[in-house]
Write a protein that holds these residues in place. Structure first.
Motif, PDB file in Angstrom:
ATOM      1  N   LYS A   3      63.322  27.021  40.957  1.00 11.05           N
ATOM      2  CA  LYS A   3      64.694  27.531  40.966  1.00 11.05           C
ATOM      3  C   LYS A   3      65.066  28.112  42.325  1.00 11.05           C
ATOM      4  O   LYS A   3      65.966  28.938  42.440  1.00 11.05           O
ATOM      5  CB  LYS A   3      64.868  28.566  39.860  1.00 11.05           C
ATOM      6  CG  LYS A   3      64.740  27.937  38.478  1.00 11.05           C
ATOM      7  CD  LYS A   3      65.090  28.885  37.377  1.00 11.05           C
ATOM      8  CE  LYS A   3      65.015  28.148  36.045  1.00 11.05           C
ATOM      9  NZ  LYS A   3      65.387  29.010  34.929  1.00 11.05           N
TER      10      LYS A   3
ATOM     11  N   VAL B 264      66.796  28.446  45.756  1.00 12.35           N
ATOM     12  CA  VAL B 264      68.049  28.063  46.401  1.00 12.35           C
ATOM     13  C   VAL B 264      67.759  27.639  47.835  1.00 12.35           C
ATOM     14  O   VAL B 264      68.279  26.635  48.312  1.00 12.35           O
ATOM     15  CB  VAL B 264      69.044  29.249  46.411  1.00 12.35           C
ATOM     16  CG1 VAL B 264      70.340  28.872  47.105  1.00 12.35           C
ATOM     17  CG2 VAL B 264      69.294  29.752  44.996  1.00 12.35           C
ATOM     18  N   ALA B 265      66.904  28.421  48.522  1.00 10.49           N
ATOM     19  CA  ALA B 265      66.604  28.134  49.927  1.00 10.49           C
ATOM     20  C   ALA B 265      65.288  28.775  50.332  1.00 10.49           C
ATOM     21  O   ALA B 265      64.914  29.831  49.820  1.00 10.49           O
ATOM     22  CB  ALA B 265      67.722  28.669  50.828  1.00 10.49           C
TER      23      ALA B 265
ATOM     24  N   ARG C 239      74.314  38.348  46.948  1.00  5.13           N
ATOM     25  CA  ARG C 239      74.429  37.241  45.983  1.00  5.13           C
ATOM     26  C   ARG C 239      73.898  37.714  44.630  1.00  5.13           C
ATOM     27  O   ARG C 239      72.697  37.619  44.367  1.00  5.13           O
ATOM     28  CB  ARG C 239      73.641  36.027  46.467  1.00  5.13           C
ATOM     29  CG  ARG C 239      74.159  35.486  47.777  1.00  5.13           C
ATOM     30  CD  ARG C 239      73.309  34.345  48.251  1.00  5.13           C
ATOM     31  NE  ARG C 239      73.785  33.827  49.504  1.00  5.13           N
ATOM     32  CZ  ARG C 239      73.823  32.550  49.810  1.00  5.13           C
ATOM     33  NH1 ARG C 239      73.385  31.644  48.957  1.00  5.13           N
ATOM     34  NH2 ARG C 239      74.264  32.160  50.977  1.00  5.13           N
TER      35      ARG C 239
ATOM     36  N   GLN D 108      71.288  35.757  42.535  1.00  4.23           N
ATOM     37  CA  GLN D 108      70.039  35.351  43.180  1.00  4.23           C
ATOM     38  C   GLN D 108      69.193  36.561  43.556  1.00  4.23           C
ATOM     39  O   GLN D 108      69.659  37.689  43.586  1.00  4.23           O
ATOM     40  CB  GLN D 108      70.359  34.530  44.439  1.00  4.23           C
ATOM     41  CG  GLN D 108      71.123  33.262  44.105  1.00  4.23           C
ATOM     42  CD  GLN D 108      71.728  32.591  45.310  1.00  4.23           C
ATOM     43  OE1 GLN D 108      71.373  32.872  46.438  1.00  4.23           O
ATOM     44  NE2 GLN D 108      72.661  31.680  45.063  1.00  4.23           N
TER      45      GLN D 108
ATOM     46  N   TYR E 109      67.283  31.621  42.118  1.00  2.00           N
ATOM     47  CA  TYR E 109      68.267  31.958  41.091  1.00  2.00           C
ATOM     48  C   TYR E 109      67.690  32.925  40.072  1.00  2.00           C
ATOM     49  O   TYR E 109      66.513  32.854  39.721  1.00  2.00           O
ATOM     50  CB  TYR E 109      68.746  30.704  40.348  1.00  2.00           C
ATOM     51  CG  TYR E 109      69.733  29.890  41.127  1.00  2.00           C
ATOM     52  CD1 TYR E 109      71.011  30.374  41.394  1.00  2.00           C
ATOM     53  CD2 TYR E 109      69.390  28.643  41.609  1.00  2.00           C
ATOM     54  CE1 TYR E 109      71.928  29.621  42.112  1.00  2.00           C
ATOM     55  CE2 TYR E 109      70.300  27.879  42.332  1.00  2.00           C
ATOM     56  CZ  TYR E 109      71.568  28.383  42.578  1.00  2.00           C
ATOM     57  OH  TYR E 109      72.460  27.643  43.290  1.00  2.00           O
TER      58      TYR E 109
ATOM     59  N   GLY F 258      73.290  30.216  38.034  1.00  2.00           N
ATOM     60  CA  GLY F 258      73.118  29.026  38.869  1.00  2.00           C
ATOM     61  C   GLY F 258      73.260  27.762  38.053  1.00  2.00           C
ATOM     62  O   GLY F 258      73.704  27.787  36.897  1.00  2.00           O
TER      63      GLY F 258
END
Length: 172
Positions: free
Chosen positions: A94, A96-97, A130, A133, A160, A165
């Protein structure tokens, strides 16, 4: 172990959906995850990787040269060894980056070696900017088939939070 760590969600009796990754809330500092299965580097995949990545140094792309230098063994390019971090995808599915990768060390790995990755959660915190997240700090080790550490690195991941998400809408 928490139900969400089993990677399966029961949708009705005897019917399951495979989930993707552990929720941010279920990670705890000090947890260690063994990422399986491992990955064995074949001689052909090492040579193919070297050519596709334009690493044409003879130690990686010329079998005869490599055998003379490394003693009848083909060395795995360091960037190919680092690509083994993809073995962590099931656990950190999960994400995101990848925000950073530091303290990276890579020792010699040769065709025929099998790597197994393990990751330890060093810390986590909710994202200030965020709300859906969180940030995860992990240290990962790649161990060869003999249990020797041949690669290590730390990463900070943006991940997430539970039920937020795209995963909830996709049924994961």
């Amino acid at each position: 172990m928490k139900d969400s760590l089993h990677f399966l969600r029961e949708v009705e009796p005897n019917t399951y959906i495979e989930t993707c990754g552990v929720d941010f809330e279920d990670f705890e500092e000090g947890q260690v995850f063994e990422h399986r299965p491992g990955h064995t580097f074949s001689e052909a995949s090492c040579l193919r990787y070297a050519r596709h990545s334009f690493d044409l140094s003879p130690g990686y792309s010329d079998q005869r040269y490599a055998r003379r230098v490394y003693g009848d063994r083909v060395r795995v390019p360091e960037t190919f060894v680092l690509s083994a971090m993809a073995l962590t995808t099931r656990t950190f599915g999960k994400v995101v980056a990848n925000l950073s990768m530091v303290n990276c060390k890579v020792d010699a790995v040769y065709a025929g070696d099998t790597l197994y990755l393990e990751s330890e959660v060093l810390g986590k915190r909710k994202s200030k900017s965020r709300p859906d997240q969180g940030l995860l700090h992990v240290s990962s080790l790649a161990l060869n088939q003999h249990g020797a550490c041949v690669c290590s690195f730390e990463r900070k991941l943006l991940i997430y939070r539970r039920n937020l998400g795209p995963y909830e809408r996709a049924g994961y």
